[in-house]
Design a protein around this motif. Sequence first.
Motif, short mmCIF file in Angstrom:
data_model
loop_
_atom_site.label_atom_id
_atom_site.label_comp_id
_atom_site.label_asym_id
_atom_site.label_seq_id
_atom_site.Cartn_x
_atom_site.Cartn_y
_atom_site.Cartn_z
N GLN A 965 -19.63 12.49 32.56
CA GLN A 965 -20.80 11.68 32.85
C GLN A 965 -21.90 11.94 31.82
OE1 GLN A 965 -21.13 9.26 34.73
NE2 GLN A 965 -23.29 8.95 35.23
N HIS A 970 -18.23 7.16 31.84
CA HIS A 970 -18.42 7.01 33.28
C HIS A 970 -17.12 6.83 34.05
CE1 HIS A 970 -22.57 6.70 32.07
NE2 HIS A 970 -22.32 5.61 31.35
N ALA A 1002 -23.21 6.68 39.99
CA ALA A 1002 -22.55 6.23 38.76
C ALA A 1002 -22.08 4.79 38.88
CB ALA A 1002 -21.38 7.15 38.44
N PRO A 1006 -23.86 1.95 36.12
CA PRO A 1006 -22.78 2.26 35.17
C PRO A 1006 -23.27 2.44 33.74
CG PRO A 1006 -22.71 -0.04 35.80
CD PRO A 1006 -23.71 0.60 36.71
#
Length: 1008
Positions: A965, A970, A1002, A1006
């Motif tokens: 991340q 992602h 997330a 995004p």
Amino acid sequence: MRFDVLGPLRTHRGGEVVAVTGALRRALLAVLLARANEPVPADVLLDALWGGRTGDGSVQRLQVNVHRLRGTLDDPERLSFGPGGYCLRVQPDELDAERFGALLDTADGVAAADPRRCAELIRQALALWRGTPYQGVDVPDLLGEIQRLSERRLVAAEQLYAAELRCGRHAEITGELADLVRRNPLRERLHGLLMTALYQSGRQADALAAYRRARDVLAEELGLDPGPELRTLERQILRGEPIELAAPAPRNTAPAQLPLDVSGFVGRTAELAQLDRLLTENGATAPVAAVTGTAGVGKTALTVRWAHRVKDRFPDGQLYVDLRGYGPDHPLSPDDVLAVLLRTLGVDGAAIPQELTERAARFRTVIDRKNLLILLDNAHSAAQVRPLLPGTATCLVVVTSRDSLAGLVAREGAHRVTLDRMTAGEARNLLDELLGDRCDTEPEATAQLIEHCVRLPLALRIAAERVRERPHHVAHLVAELADEQARLDLLDSGDDPDASVRAVFSASYRHLEPEAARLFRLFGVHPGHDLDAYALTALAGGDNPRTTRRLLDKLARAHLIDETADHRYVQHDLLATYAAELTETIDPPAERATAFARLLDYYLHTASRAVQFIAPDELELRELELPGVVGSPVTAAPNLSTYGTALRWLDVERANLIRAAEAAAARDLPAYTTGLSRVLSWYLDVGLYLDEAQQLHTKALDIAREQDDPVAEGIALRALGLVHLCAHRFAEAEQSFEESLALHERAGTRVFQATTLNHLGALCGFAGRVEEGIRHLRRSADLFREFGHRLMAQRPLTTLGQLHLRQAQPEAALSCLRQAATIATEHDYPPGQFLTSYALAGAYRDTGRYSDALDCAHRALALARSSHFSVHEGITLYRLGTIHLRLGDYDQAQQHHRQALAIARTFSSTQLEAMALNGAAETHAAAGAVAEATRCYLDAMTAATNRGARYEQARAHAGLGDIHQRQGEHDKAIEHWKHALTTYHDLRAPKAAEVSAKITKAQENPAR
């Protein structure tokens, strides 16, 4: 990425050569490539890099080189660490040696049908070579691989020119062949190919000249004449006959496990001929042959000799297993034999099925249509052999046994070869081989010796050895054997071949003093294999092991026992049988029973002392009296004054203890079986000796149920529950614990209820059923207190505190742990003090009281070290690392994690290994060392996956998700978090909410 080893070592990344600098890293890469996609143990790498000249820091130096090597790879995940060692992942076509082998395998497949395509593929394979394999890397460990590759290169060249000849390109290849012959003048196959190419090009004289050159060089270099293939080829050329070229045989990497051929083998012509006919009768191979006969008649010698004679008839190899059907150990189980055979045939250990029927089916599948010779030696019964039989008629199985194997003959149609005693002529030939001229100078005594030994090969060999080792004539031994009429009248009858073996042994036995003779017979009372002087002292009823050792020295000198390097005493199977027969003949049943009971007393009480020293918190041993049939105290026992000596004694005697427990059940002494089950349960549990624990506790459970003893039944069920828990079989563990608890509740044995509730509560915590686990643990603590065992209450209180801590309830955890710590301190109980100090360190850490956390952790570390609990030391070092991480002291944190990791790997504690690697990864991540953190998480995941440490596996996934991340990856982050979330949910861990929130964030953002 590509790797080249068929010449100087090179790596390619993105089309460019990547330099691997440093001799050590190049050597490390070379060894890993030689075993690509397979785990390489760290000790193998240490020996390869430093040649055994390793010091205390060698493991750290290896880790440094691994770390730097990972930096040269396109993906650090290629090089991972697991329980088997370091593994370098190489994709298909990335390694030139693998491409070379794959091209040759393809060429083998088309050689018969398309020689032109075969030649093209081999030329492509040979074009990959740039010099000597692994050129410039000086590692002795690689010599075997270098030789294998170089030999296959030469074989490939031979196959190439054979294919070219089949294509009619005779003249075109004569120059290449002549050059290859000059560089490899001792390979007869190349000489033959050159002769064929010259002859088929119309150059008969040159072909004959090539033969003469081959003959001269073989004579000069090896002192040999050309082999039959070259000689036949010369005759064909001289006669002008056409030469037919067959397609080359496929490459053979067959197993060759036959034992060394027997020296001094004589006779057995008829039996060898019987076995020979099995290969030719009806034009097909007979699937099973059973060579049967009495002990010592020479079954193994016969079959090994014959197998060496015919092994070339089985191009896919020869397998050999000693089934140990009649030795002092238990016969090998078909399960174990199939596991060994499947590994031999290339099946990875992880791919071997667990069930017997599935293993047998997999074995039949692997060897289908192969031409294998399988020698199964010393079988106990047809049932032991039946799962090992192939399903194809292309394999020949030869079984040897003292049993007639009637079931194998009736059901499987085995051809029985009955091996009888030698003829008089064969026996004389054998003695001539063994004794030489002494037989000629004493012909009458030699003839008498043959008759006294009833022409049994083993007896003849033992007798010949006794003649050689003493300055006497053959007649002296004959006189000794003749004196055995009163005791072994079968020796003269000749009806029982076993009698000759007893007679030869008794030639030594009869000269023993009475005390030594009695001790020898007592070997036959012991159910195990190897013994120490203390066990034999107990058997004999003595009180001084030094006296026993003096008697043992006399037995060793008489060659009636063997002493091992660690001062233990063993007999081979025939001597053990002889000792057992003697004691049954001479010693009254009551005396044998009393001796065995003394042995059981010794084992049970010494094991109890060892376990009490190692785990003094197992106070429940005092709740039931240990059986003592003899009644006299055990006066001769080893000095188990330290944790190390106690554990070493248990490790060495483990097999004997299990056998003694089983024998006690068979001899109507069941209390010793259930007693040993209770005493050994902790040791077998923490040592992960799951097979032995299952075996012992199951037997104890059967006895308890037969005798309607609910208390013993409950104890055995609880022990079996621990076996299931260690194997991560939670459902079976819970069932065993629940049944144990119900039995103890009905019997009113409240202390055992409390103990079982403690285990059941811990199980519920593992399974994620926190509230239920807390109920069980609180009830356990209450029962201990009610029963007056306040000290034992600290165990469930400690487990309860750890469970609260895992559920992010630090204040509740602190309350329980402080109670447990007070109890342990009041009773001056070091194991309890360690556990509570360790748990308090975690609780204080999670509440931000870092100074208190460090104090408790250092106190736990001192307790662990003073008690020699190395795994406890490791987990405490790990906890110290987590505390220093919270303080931002990354160097100290990593130092503690490295120390914990070293202990984990030394003692094969995979759970601790995964914890330490995750701790190191989190420290690297906090310090911004992303690559190092990634590698540690991957290694932690490998360790956790291989052992089923699900929480640590989830933790590694969660950490990798955080790293991806932060790097903007992602999709990869979410994938790892989802893996973690699934496991956290299953375990009902509080971390699930945190990870779930990360996934949601997330997915909603995004781009961030």
